[in-house]
Design a protein around this motif. Sequence first.
Motif, PDB file in Angstrom:
ATOM      1  N   UNK A  26     -49.843  -0.771 -28.053  1.00  0.00           N
ATOM      2  CA  UNK A  26     -51.313   0.347 -28.076  1.00  0.00           C
ATOM      3  C   UNK A  26     -50.720   1.455 -27.295  1.00  0.00           C
ATOM      4  N   UNK A  27     -51.712   2.537 -26.764  1.00  0.00           N
ATOM      5  CA  UNK A  27     -51.161   3.674 -26.646  1.00  0.00           C
ATOM      6  C   UNK A  27     -50.606   3.667 -25.110  1.00  0.00           C
ATOM      7  N   UNK A  28     -49.868   4.637 -24.973  1.00  0.00           N
ATOM      8  CA  UNK A  28     -49.168   4.680 -23.702  1.00  0.00           C
ATOM      9  C   UNK A  28     -50.128   5.149 -22.562  1.00  0.00           C
ATOM     10  N   UNK A  29     -50.064   4.620 -21.289  1.00  0.00           N
ATOM     11  CA  UNK A  29     -51.200   4.551 -20.134  1.00  0.00           C
ATOM     12  C   UNK A  29     -50.930   5.828 -19.345  1.00  0.00           C
ATOM     13  N   UNK A  30     -51.910   6.486 -18.800  1.00  0.00           N
ATOM     14  CA  UNK A  30     -52.074   7.707 -18.192  1.00  0.00           C
ATOM     15  C   UNK A  30     -50.939   7.727 -16.978  1.00  0.00           C
ATOM     16  N   UNK A  31     -51.063   6.444 -16.314  1.00  0.00           N
ATOM     17  CA  UNK A  31     -50.006   6.318 -15.223  1.00  0.00           C
ATOM     18  C   UNK A  31     -48.651   5.862 -15.324  1.00  0.00           C
ATOM     19  N   UNK A  32     -48.360   6.093 -16.495  1.00  0.00           N
ATOM     20  CA  UNK A  32     -46.961   5.569 -16.859  1.00  0.00           C
ATOM     21  C   UNK A  32     -46.104   6.407 -16.380  1.00  0.00           C
ATOM     22  N   UNK A  42     -40.380  10.232 -34.161  1.00  0.00           N
ATOM     23  CA  UNK A  42     -41.488  10.484 -34.589  1.00  0.00           C
ATOM     24  C   UNK A  42     -42.381  11.412 -33.949  1.00  0.00           C
ATOM     25  N   UNK A  43     -43.009  12.379 -34.350  1.00  0.00           N
ATOM     26  CA  UNK A  43     -44.060  12.980 -33.575  1.00  0.00           C
ATOM     27  C   UNK A  43     -45.380  12.822 -34.147  1.00  0.00           C
ATOM     28  N   UNK A  44     -46.269  12.482 -33.317  1.00  0.00           N
ATOM     29  CA  UNK A  44     -47.700  12.102 -33.846  1.00  0.00           C
ATOM     30  C   UNK A  44     -48.587  13.364 -33.671  1.00  0.00           C
ATOM     31  N   UNK A  45     -49.466  13.600 -34.667  1.00  0.00           N
ATOM     32  CA  UNK A  45     -50.397  14.713 -34.737  1.00  0.00           C
ATOM     33  C   UNK A  45     -51.248  14.630 -33.214  1.00  0.00           C
ATOM     34  N   UNK A  46     -51.443  15.487 -32.764  1.00  0.00           N
ATOM     35  CA  UNK A  46     -52.355  15.632 -31.642  1.00  0.00           C
ATOM     36  C   UNK A  46     -53.852  15.761 -32.164  1.00  0.00           C
ATOM     37  N   UNK A  47     -54.642  14.665 -32.222  1.00  0.00           N
ATOM     38  CA  UNK A  47     -56.061  14.955 -32.668  1.00  0.00           C
ATOM     39  C   UNK A  47     -56.917  13.995 -32.018  1.00  0.00           C
ATOM     40  N   UNK A  48     -57.987  13.353 -32.622  1.00  0.00           N
ATOM     41  CA  UNK A  48     -58.723  12.405 -32.338  1.00  0.00           C
ATOM     42  C   UNK A  48     -59.448  11.746 -33.615  1.00  0.00           C
ATOM     43  N   UNK A  49     -59.688  10.392 -33.381  1.00  0.00           N
ATOM     44  CA  UNK A  49     -60.274   9.720 -34.776  1.00  0.00           C
ATOM     45  C   UNK A  49     -61.607  10.511 -35.025  1.00  0.00           C
ATOM     46  N   UNK A  50     -62.297  10.903 -33.980  1.00  0.00           N
ATOM     47  CA  UNK A  50     -63.367  10.999 -34.059  1.00  0.00           C
ATOM     48  C   UNK A  50     -63.857  12.670 -34.708  1.00  0.00           C
ATOM     49  N   UNK A  97     -44.027   6.475 -29.657  1.00  0.00           N
ATOM     50  CA  UNK A  97     -44.811   5.667 -28.764  1.00  0.00           C
ATOM     51  C   UNK A  97     -46.280   6.189 -29.326  1.00  0.00           C
ATOM     52  N   UNK A  98     -47.271   5.381 -29.420  1.00  0.00           N
ATOM     53  CA  UNK A  98     -48.690   5.910 -29.427  1.00  0.00           C
ATOM     54  C   UNK A  98     -48.987   6.675 -28.344  1.00  0.00           C
ATOM     55  N   UNK A  99     -50.097   7.568 -28.411  1.00  0.00           N
ATOM     56  CA  UNK A  99     -50.343   8.461 -27.580  1.00  0.00           C
ATOM     57  C   UNK A  99     -49.277   9.115 -26.646  1.00  0.00           C
ATOM     58  N   UNK A 100     -47.937   9.185 -27.214  1.00  0.00           N
ATOM     59  CA  UNK A 100     -46.925   9.823 -26.587  1.00  0.00           C
ATOM     60  C   UNK A 100     -47.174  11.197 -26.168  1.00  0.00           C
ATOM     61  N   UNK A 101     -48.071  11.835 -26.861  1.00  0.00           N
ATOM     62  CA  UNK A 101     -48.539  13.342 -26.363  1.00  0.00           C
ATOM     63  C   UNK A 101     -49.836  13.033 -25.609  1.00  0.00           C
TER      64      UNK A 101
END
Length: 348
Positions: free
Chosen positions: A328-334, A77-85, A31-35
Amino acid sequence: MSLAPARPISTDKPLLNVLRGHVADRPPVWLMRQAGRYLPEYRALRAEKGGFLELVHDSEAAADVTLQPIRRFGFDGAILFSDILVIPHALGQDLWFEAGEGPRLAPRLVDFALDGLIPARERLDDVYQTVRLVAAALPPETTFLGFAGSPWTVATYMIAGQGSREQAEARRYAYRDPIAFQAIIDAISDLTLEYLCRQIEAGVEAVQLFDSWSGSLSPEQFESWVIAPNAKLVARLRAAHPQVPVIGFPKGAGGKLPAYAREVRPDAIGLDETVDPAWAHASIPENLPVQGNLDPLALITGGEALERAVARVLSSFPGRPHVFNLGHGILPDTPIAHVEQLLELVRR
């Protein structure tokens, strides 16, 4: 016929196999933003470290955040924790986050020349160390995904100094001075290529290009600022690392998705939640792997609504390689229980 080149199948990594064109008995899932903020262990670590950027630049903490959802849920899958910026930060802009408002960049390129920035590529070194730490700790069956923002999306932040709903400043800039705008796109593309190559060399096995704001463009601008730079970037990345799949995610592209798939030639294409999956299956190149596209709000709702939404996605890609993901990314209140329900539905 698929646009993706033939790749060998490695039976011990389900996600990597699907990205290479294999049709699985059940789709692998991440899931996108799973971390992130829906996990109590993430919130605790972020509070301890003091903020988002502090986490990104603390390689051991960032590695722990990357691994948290793998420990809890066993995603494929594990998605790297970082940011596009981190890319504009390495190109010389200052980067910080305003509480409750999001990222800020300065100086804004709407009123500052690109060549006035002083690049600081060493700002990316912490990310490469995070990759090395995660690669050493992941279970052998888990695929490690790196990522970067696509040039257009990164450029919108660099020009406006922050995110915006319609990206009006960047679009005006591109119309007003396409030569200067092309120079910004090229600078982002060149550093993004280096950045992704170094992620791969440090241990990631596939990469995703996030074009979060591609949906705001006219067809002509979409061709110039989404398709053209992404096609060049994907070709250069494939020449350097031909065995590493590239997922293209042009959020909001809608009816322009088939052109993106044909011309950018990603190894897989991500579908946001607004895309009819049956239409996508019929419209994009045959056998091209797809990723998506559950509505994050269906995940928040849970219960029967989630069951119906998951079933629709699972039934939409017969005979096609499919990675189950959100649109899109998982939302914080999930609720965590709903993520567990989702995994049960997909895996059974």
